[in-house]
Design a protein around this motif. Structure first.
Motif, PDB file in Angstrom:
ATOM      1  N   ASP A 167       0.867  -1.178   0.000  1.00 17.96           N
ATOM      2  CA  ASP A 167       0.000   0.000   0.000  1.00 17.96           C
ATOM      3  C   ASP A 167       0.904   1.227   0.000  1.00 17.96           C
ATOM      4  O   ASP A 167       1.447   1.614   1.030  1.00 17.96           O
ATOM      5  N   ILE A 168       1.091   1.815  -1.192  1.00 23.68           N
ATOM      6  CA  ILE A 168       1.992   2.954  -1.356  1.00 23.68           C
ATOM      7  C   ILE A 168       1.164   4.170  -1.735  1.00 23.68           C
ATOM      8  O   ILE A 168       0.468   4.170  -2.758  1.00 23.68           O
ATOM      9  N   ARG A 169       1.227   5.190  -0.918  1.00 18.76           N
ATOM     10  CA  ARG A 169       0.487   6.427  -1.162  1.00 18.76           C
ATOM     11  C   ARG A 169       1.468   7.507  -1.598  1.00 18.76           C
ATOM     12  O   ARG A 169       2.279   7.986  -0.810  1.00 18.76           O
ATOM     13  N   GLY A 170       1.379   7.865  -2.864  1.00 17.05           N
ATOM     14  CA  GLY A 170       2.216   8.916  -3.406  1.00 17.05           C
ATOM     15  C   GLY A 170       1.344   9.941  -4.093  1.00 17.05           C
ATOM     16  O   GLY A 170       0.292  10.325  -3.575  1.00 17.05           O
ATOM     17  N   VAL A 171       1.770  10.399  -5.268  1.00 15.51           N
ATOM     18  CA  VAL A 171       0.903  11.276  -6.058  1.00 15.51           C
ATOM     19  C   VAL A 171      -0.395  10.533  -6.370  1.00 15.51           C
ATOM     20  O   VAL A 171      -1.492  11.099  -6.321  1.00 15.51           O
ATOM     21  N   GLU A 172      -0.266   9.241  -6.667  1.00 11.10           N
ATOM     22  CA  GLU A 172      -1.410   8.335  -6.796  1.00 11.10           C
ATOM     23  C   GLU A 172      -1.227   7.241  -5.751  1.00 11.10           C
ATOM     24  O   GLU A 172      -0.273   7.275  -4.968  1.00 11.10           O
ATOM     25  N   ARG A 173      -2.113   6.279  -5.712  1.00  7.27           N
ATOM     26  CA  ARG A 173      -2.024   5.226  -4.701  1.00  7.27           C
ATOM     27  C   ARG A 173      -2.031   3.861  -5.369  1.00  7.27           C
ATOM     28  O   ARG A 173      -2.752   3.640  -6.356  1.00  7.27           O
ATOM     29  N   LEU A 174      -1.219   2.958  -4.827  1.00  7.57           N
ATOM     30  CA  LEU A 174      -1.182   1.585  -5.317  1.00  7.57           C
ATOM     31  C   LEU A 174      -1.420   0.636  -4.149  1.00  7.57           C
ATOM     32  O   LEU A 174      -0.736   0.718  -3.127  1.00  7.57           O
ATOM     33  N   ARG A 175      -2.377  -0.266  -4.324  1.00 11.56           N
ATOM     34  CA  ARG A 175      -2.614  -1.332  -3.354  1.00 11.56           C
ATOM     35  C   ARG A 175      -2.610  -2.663  -4.089  1.00 11.56           C
ATOM     36  O   ARG A 175      -3.267  -2.805  -5.126  1.00 11.56           O
ATOM     37  N   SER A 176      -1.851  -3.629  -3.563  1.00  7.54           N
ATOM     38  CA  SER A 176      -1.801  -4.954  -4.165  1.00  7.54           C
ATOM     39  C   SER A 176      -1.393  -5.954  -3.099  1.00  7.54           C
ATOM     40  O   SER A 176      -1.004  -5.581  -1.984  1.00  7.54           O
ATOM     41  N   VAL A 177      -1.452  -7.230  -3.433  1.00  7.75           N
ATOM     42  CA  VAL A 177      -0.980  -8.284  -2.539  1.00  7.75           C
ATOM     43  C   VAL A 177      -0.215  -9.302  -3.370  1.00  7.75           C
ATOM     44  O   VAL A 177      -0.422  -9.429  -4.576  1.00  7.75           O
ATOM     45  N   SER A 178       0.663 -10.026  -2.697  1.00  6.46           N
ATOM     46  CA  SER A 178       1.421 -11.083  -3.354  1.00  6.46           C
ATOM     47  C   SER A 178       1.679 -12.198  -2.363  1.00  6.46           C
ATOM     48  O   SER A 178       1.866 -11.948  -1.169  1.00  6.46           O
ATOM     49  N   PHE A 224       7.310   5.345 -11.092  1.00  2.00           N
ATOM     50  CA  PHE A 224       6.137   4.610 -11.564  1.00  2.00           C
ATOM     51  C   PHE A 224       6.227   3.136 -11.200  1.00  2.00           C
ATOM     52  O   PHE A 224       7.280   2.512 -11.304  1.00  2.00           O
ATOM     53  N   LEU A 225       5.085   2.580 -10.788  1.00  2.00           N
ATOM     54  CA  LEU A 225       4.967   1.146 -10.551  1.00  2.00           C
ATOM     55  C   LEU A 225       3.548   0.726 -10.903  1.00  2.00           C
ATOM     56  O   LEU A 225       2.573   1.328 -10.419  1.00  2.00           O
ATOM     57  N   HIS A 226       3.445  -0.304 -11.732  1.00  5.59           N
ATOM     58  CA  HIS A 226       2.141  -0.847 -12.147  1.00  5.59           C
ATOM     59  C   HIS A 226       1.203   0.248 -12.656  1.00  5.59           C
ATOM     60  O   HIS A 226       0.013   0.269 -12.342  1.00  5.59           O
ATOM     61  N   GLY A 227       1.785   1.178 -13.412  1.00  4.18           N
ATOM     62  CA  GLY A 227       0.977   2.209 -14.043  1.00  4.18           C
ATOM     63  C   GLY A 227       0.625   3.382 -13.155  1.00  4.18           C
ATOM     64  O   GLY A 227      -0.047   4.316 -13.610  1.00  4.18           O
ATOM     65  N   ARG A 228       1.065   3.391 -11.903  1.00  6.78           N
ATOM     66  CA  ARG A 228       0.744   4.486 -10.987  1.00  6.78           C
ATOM     67  C   ARG A 228       1.969   5.351 -10.725  1.00  6.78           C
ATOM     68  O   ARG A 228       3.086   4.845 -10.594  1.00  6.78           O
ATOM     69  N   ARG A 229       1.729   6.646 -10.630  1.00 10.00           N
ATOM     70  CA  ARG A 229       2.785   7.569 -10.225  1.00 10.00           C
ATOM     71  C   ARG A 229       2.765   7.650  -8.701  1.00 10.00           C
ATOM     72  O   ARG A 229       1.764   8.071  -8.110  1.00 10.00           O
ATOM     73  N   LEU A 230       3.870   7.268  -8.070  1.00  6.27           N
ATOM     74  CA  LEU A 230       3.886   7.121  -6.628  1.00  6.27           C
ATOM     75  C   LEU A 230       4.936   8.041  -6.006  1.00  6.27           C
ATOM     76  O   LEU A 230       4.780   9.250  -6.070  1.00  6.27           O
ATOM     77  N   TRP A 231       6.000   7.502  -5.441  1.00  6.51           N
ATOM     78  CA  TRP A 231       7.070   8.322  -4.875  1.00  6.51           C
ATOM     79  C   TRP A 231       8.103   8.643  -5.953  1.00  6.51           C
ATOM     80  O   TRP A 231       8.142   7.984  -6.990  1.00  6.51           O
ATOM     81  N   ALA A 232       8.946   9.640  -5.674  1.00  2.00           N
ATOM     82  CA  ALA A 232      10.073   9.890  -6.579  1.00  2.00           C
ATOM     83  C   ALA A 232      10.971   8.658  -6.636  1.00  2.00           C
ATOM     84  O   ALA A 232      11.468   8.280  -7.693  1.00  2.00           O
ATOM     85  N   GLU A 233      11.171   7.996  -5.503  1.00  2.60           N
ATOM     86  CA  GLU A 233      11.943   6.758  -5.427  1.00  2.60           C
ATOM     87  C   GLU A 233      11.083   5.685  -4.761  1.00  2.60           C
ATOM     88  O   GLU A 233      11.266   5.311  -3.598  1.00  2.60           O
ATOM     89  N   THR A 234      10.091   5.206  -5.540  1.00  4.15           N
ATOM     90  CA  THR A 234       9.128   4.218  -5.059  1.00  4.15           C
ATOM     91  C   THR A 234       9.811   2.927  -4.634  1.00  4.15           C
ATOM     92  O   THR A 234       9.282   2.170  -3.803  1.00  4.15           O
ATOM     93  N   ARG A 235      10.981   2.674  -5.165  1.00  8.01           N
ATOM     94  CA  ARG A 235      11.738   1.470  -4.818  1.00  8.01           C
ATOM     95  C   ARG A 235      11.906   1.310  -3.306  1.00  8.01           C
ATOM     96  O   ARG A 235      11.862   0.197  -2.774  1.00  8.01           O
ATOM     97  N   ILE A 236      12.074   2.404  -2.605  1.00  7.93           N
ATOM     98  CA  ILE A 236      12.262   2.346  -1.153  1.00  7.93           C
ATOM     99  C   ILE A 236      11.028   1.760  -0.480  1.00  7.93           C
ATOM    100  O   ILE A 236      11.105   0.824   0.321  1.00  7.93           O
ATOM    101  N   ALA A 237       9.859   2.295  -0.816  1.00  7.44           N
ATOM    102  CA  ALA A 237       8.617   1.819  -0.187  1.00  7.44           C
ATOM    103  C   ALA A 237       8.297   0.388  -0.588  1.00  7.44           C
ATOM    104  O   ALA A 237       7.863  -0.422   0.246  1.00  7.44           O
ATOM    105  N   LEU A 238       8.508   0.050  -1.858  1.00  7.36           N
ATOM    106  CA  LEU A 238       8.180  -1.306  -2.298  1.00  7.36           C
ATOM    107  C   LEU A 238       9.081  -2.334  -1.634  1.00  7.36           C
ATOM    108  O   LEU A 238       8.609  -3.380  -1.171  1.00  7.36           O
ATOM    109  N   PHE A 239      10.374  -2.072  -1.573  1.00  7.81           N
ATOM    110  CA  PHE A 239      11.288  -3.025  -0.962  1.00  7.81           C
ATOM    111  C   PHE A 239      10.936  -3.237   0.507  1.00  7.81           C
ATOM    112  O   PHE A 239      10.975  -4.371   1.023  1.00  7.81           O
ATOM    113  N   GLU A 240      10.576  -2.164   1.210  1.00 15.18           N
ATOM    114  CA  GLU A 240      10.199  -2.290   2.613  1.00 15.18           C
ATOM    115  C   GLU A 240       8.971  -3.179   2.791  1.00 15.18           C
ATOM    116  O   GLU A 240       8.915  -3.999   3.714  1.00 15.18           O
ATOM    117  N   GLN A 241       8.001  -3.042   1.906  1.00 17.30           N
ATOM    118  CA  GLN A 241       6.734  -3.747   2.085  1.00 17.30           C
ATOM    119  C   GLN A 241       6.726  -5.141   1.470  1.00 17.30           C
ATOM    120  O   GLN A 241       6.108  -6.067   2.008  1.00 17.30           O
TER     121      GLN A 241
END
Length: 490
Positions: A167-178, A224-241
């Motif tokens: 669940d990454i909240r940036g300019v847009e929001r991305l929610r997913s599960v794996s 960008f991740l999965h079509g959403r504009r999120l953080w400038a460096e979304t990699r940080i949030a994704l790796f954490e989660q």
């Protein structure tokens, strides 16, 4: 990561023996630190660059095994996803002309790798997160064919006990599960290694933590991740989660995350290893035949394999590394803050800034960490990752300040001085740090360029997926030219 694993099934007895062995290794490390056996290695540096493989339409290509087999170069290894490879750049002194040598070696190796990738209908993409990735690409079927990756996935999944929510909240929001850790393969980074004498390690690590916010803001390249504009460096949030082994109940209890900024300044490298052993259960309990006490008693240098393996499964943004080369141990800081790309010269500009600033901060008479609350340093880091060059951070003596202003007026002069102390060639110093200045003055880095290119394409009527593909194709054409990203056409 990348080493093979002979067995991927571990018994409770394996885990007990491994835990005891790790603690023995920790005790031996503590004893070694009280001696003068370590190689100080002042100015010895290294780099690791993670790379995506893409097709003609800028989508991921699941062919790393084929590309690596054809390349036949041990410096290149598989990474987590079948569309990832990693280039381990041989270490060298950065003085006087190490940056120039790095640039030549990296450029030549990537040129050769790109030619071999072309035989598999692939191109190389140095980018923090591939914008054309979709959830369908990040499945267990696309985990690299490597037993260690498979075992690591199984252990982290078992430790979590349920799906991994994102669940990454940036300019847009991305929610997913794996149900796997494969989404972490979307994160491709550049790691800098700096060898440090034991008595200086704490100062250099603390300095690395303090400057992490500026690093990630300057080098952001993953909007960008999965079509959403999120953080400038979304990699940080994704790796954490995407690799968080803690369900909500353990988070509420204060259990530490394995992807970790940390929680305090340190006084010794031992603090970090001791925290890793105390807070984190082993994931890969692989036992070696080495008896570290016996090796040490004999006058030889132990490899401390169990401690090193355990340390490699705790993903600090600045990780301690113990290693043995030519019979002598040494310590390194592995700086894991930055994404891959956009170009080789941009990567080396990031390296020059990091190496220069941390040297200057580490040698300061009144260290910055004596004036900066550790929690504030962590908040700065998240602000830099989220907002990039638009971030506001707190710095001693300045209060809240725009990150670009902090870099231009405070940190960049430190970087010049630090590189001079290393003995770096003045021409290399000025060229590379000039790129950092250029990013601050133009407000452009990889993240802002990608965002502007996608917005421009959308304004012309393209859908988001089409705009991302067009931008990524243009990015690929530009990054091979090795011109700094702040000079790219918009």
């Amino acid at each position: 990561m990348g080493k093979g694993l002979a067995h991927a099934v571990f018994s409770p007895e394996d885990r007990i023996r491994y835990r005891h062995k790790v603690r023995r290794c920790l005790d031996v490390l503590g004893g070694l630190l009280d001696t003068d056996v370590f190689d100080p290695g002042t100015g010895m540096t290294g780099l690791e660059i993670e790379i995506n493989l893409v097709d003609a339409d800028a989508g991921p290509v699941m062919r790393n095994a084929e590309v690596l087999a054809d390349l036949g170069d041990p410096r290149f290894q598989a990474e987590l996803g079948r569309f990832n490879i990693e280039f381990n750049v041989p270490p060298r002194q950065i003085a006087p002309d190490g940056f120039g040598a790095f640039e030549k070696d990296i450029s030549e190796a990537l040129r050769t790798a790109g030619e071999r990738a072309g035989k598999a209908d692939s191109r190389l993409a140095l980018i923090g997160m591939l914008p054309t990735l979709t959830p369908e690409h990040l499945t267990l079927a696309n985990l690299s064919d490597n037993e260690r990756f498979r075992a690591l996935n199984d252990e982290i999944v078992a430790a979590r006990g349920e799906q991994f929510p994102v669940d990454i909240r940036g300019v847009e929001r991305l929610r997913s599960v794996s149900g796997t850790i494969v989404p972490e393969a979307a994160c491709t980074s550049t790691q800098f290694h700096l060898q440090v004498a034991p008595e200086w390690f704490a100062r250099y690590w603390n300095a690395s933590q303090a400057v992490a916010a500026a690093q990630v803001a300057l080098g952001a390249n993953s909007p960008f991740l999965h079509g959403r504009r999120l953080w400038a460096e979304t990699r940080i949030a994704l790796f954490e989660q995407a690799t968080d082994t803690r369900p909500d109940e353990l988070k509420a209890q204060g259990v530490r995350p394995r992807v970790w900024f940390g929680e305090r300044w340190i006084t010794s490298v031992f603090d970090l290893y001791e925290e890793n052993v105390r807070f984190f259960p082993p994931l890969l309990p692989l036992l070696s035949d080495e008896d570290p006490d016996q090796v040490r008693t004999s006058g030889a240098v132990p490899r401390l394999g169990e401690l090193c393996l355990h340390n490699g499964t705790v993903y600090r943004w600045n990780r301690p590394v113990y290693d043995v080369m030519d019979g002598r141990p040494h310590l390194r800081i592995e700086n894991r803050v930055l994404p891959s790309g956009p170009t080789v010269v941009d990567l080396l500009a990031n390296a020059a800034f990091y190496f220069g600033v941390v040297r200057r901060l580490a040698e300061a008479e009144r260290p910055v960490w004596s004036q900066l609350d550790f929690g504030t340093a962590g908040a700065n880091f998240r602000a830099g990752a989220r907002d990039g060059l638009d971030a506001m951070v707190c710095w001693p003596g300045l209060g809240e300040v725009p990150i670009a202003e902090l870099v231009l007026e405070t940190l960049l002069p430190m970087a010049y001085e630090g590189l001079d102390r290393f003995g770096v060639d003045a021409g290399d110093r000025d060229r590379l740090l000039g790129i950092i200045e250029g990013r601050c003055r133009t407000g452009r880095n990889g993240a802002t360029w990608q965002t502007a290119a996608v917005c421009a394409a959308e304004h012309r009527g393209l859908s988001r997926p089409a705009a991302l593909r067009e931008m990524t194709r243009l990015y690929l054409d530009l990054h091979v030219l090795n011109e700094p990203v702040h000079t790219w056409p918009r």
